[in-house]
Design a protein around this motif. Structure first.
Motif, mmCIF file in Angstrom:
data_model
loop_
_atom_site.group_PDB
_atom_site.id
_atom_site.type_symbol
_atom_site.label_atom_id
_atom_site.label_comp_id
_atom_site.label_asym_id
_atom_site.label_seq_id
_atom_site.Cartn_x
_atom_site.Cartn_y
_atom_site.Cartn_z
ATOM 1 N N ASP A 115 0.832 -1.207 0.000
ATOM 2 C CA ASP A 115 0.000 0.000 0.000
ATOM 3 C C ASP A 115 0.866 1.257 0.000
ATOM 4 O O ASP A 115 0.586 2.220 -0.716
ATOM 5 C CB ASP A 115 -0.911 0.045 1.232
ATOM 6 C CG ASP A 115 -1.955 -1.043 1.242
ATOM 7 O OD1 ASP A 115 -2.468 -1.377 0.161
ATOM 8 O OD2 ASP A 115 -2.254 -1.554 2.336
ATOM 9 N N ILE A 116 1.908 1.236 0.814
ATOM 10 C CA ILE A 116 2.791 2.397 0.920
ATOM 11 C C ILE A 116 3.534 2.621 -0.389
ATOM 12 O O ILE A 116 3.643 3.753 -0.877
ATOM 13 C CB ILE A 116 3.756 2.226 2.112
ATOM 14 C CG1 ILE A 116 2.952 2.229 3.423
ATOM 15 C CG2 ILE A 116 4.828 3.322 2.111
ATOM 16 C CD1 ILE A 116 3.744 1.776 4.640
ATOM 17 N N ALA A 117 4.030 1.540 -0.993
ATOM 18 C CA ALA A 117 4.739 1.655 -2.279
ATOM 19 C C ALA A 117 3.800 2.195 -3.353
ATOM 20 O O ALA A 117 4.189 3.046 -4.157
ATOM 21 C CB ALA A 117 5.310 0.305 -2.684
ATOM 22 N N ALA A 118 2.550 1.706 -3.375
ATOM 23 C CA ALA A 118 1.577 2.193 -4.363
ATOM 24 C C ALA A 118 1.295 3.676 -4.153
ATOM 25 O O ALA A 118 1.196 4.441 -5.117
ATOM 26 C CB ALA A 118 0.288 1.381 -4.279
ATOM 27 N N ALA A 119 1.176 4.099 -2.905
ATOM 28 C CA ALA A 119 0.908 5.508 -2.608
ATOM 29 C C ALA A 119 2.069 6.382 -3.084
ATOM 30 O O ALA A 119 1.856 7.462 -3.629
ATOM 31 C CB ALA A 119 0.683 5.704 -1.118
#
Length: 96
Positions: free
Chosen positions: A64-68
């Motif tokens: 999720d953090i990488a996608a954000a």
């Protein structure tokens, strides 16, 4: 963290309260919940773990953090490099 800055005579937001809602905002959290995350003033409400970031019962994993970072977080600006880093050290969130 979000806090009252006596020198500026106003409440200011910190890196944690500005950036923490980002990964979860990709999953359509309500505006009310996003505002609550941004208004958080207690460092202990956030947990930075090896595999996820949490705020109370909500969390975002590494994916999720990488996608954000790819989609929603293009930059972060600060008037000072040292002040945010020193604040993260005081909170025990980074070493060195």
């Amino acid at each position: 963290m979000r806090h009252f800055d006596a020198g500026l005579a106003t409440t200011v937001h910190g890196f944690s309260t500005c950036s923490s809602p980002r990964p979860r905002s990709l999953h359509a959290l309500s505006e009310q919940l996003l505002l609550a995350i941004a208004a958080e003033e207690r460092a202990e409400a956030f947990r930075f773990l090896d595999s996820r970031l949490t705020w109370h019962e909500l969390g975002a994993g590494l994916d999720d953090i990488a996608a954000a970072r790819r989609v929603a977080v293009t930059s972060f600006g600060s008037c000072s490099f040292s002040e945010p880093r020193d604040a993260l050290r005081r909170l025990g969130l980074i070493e060195g």
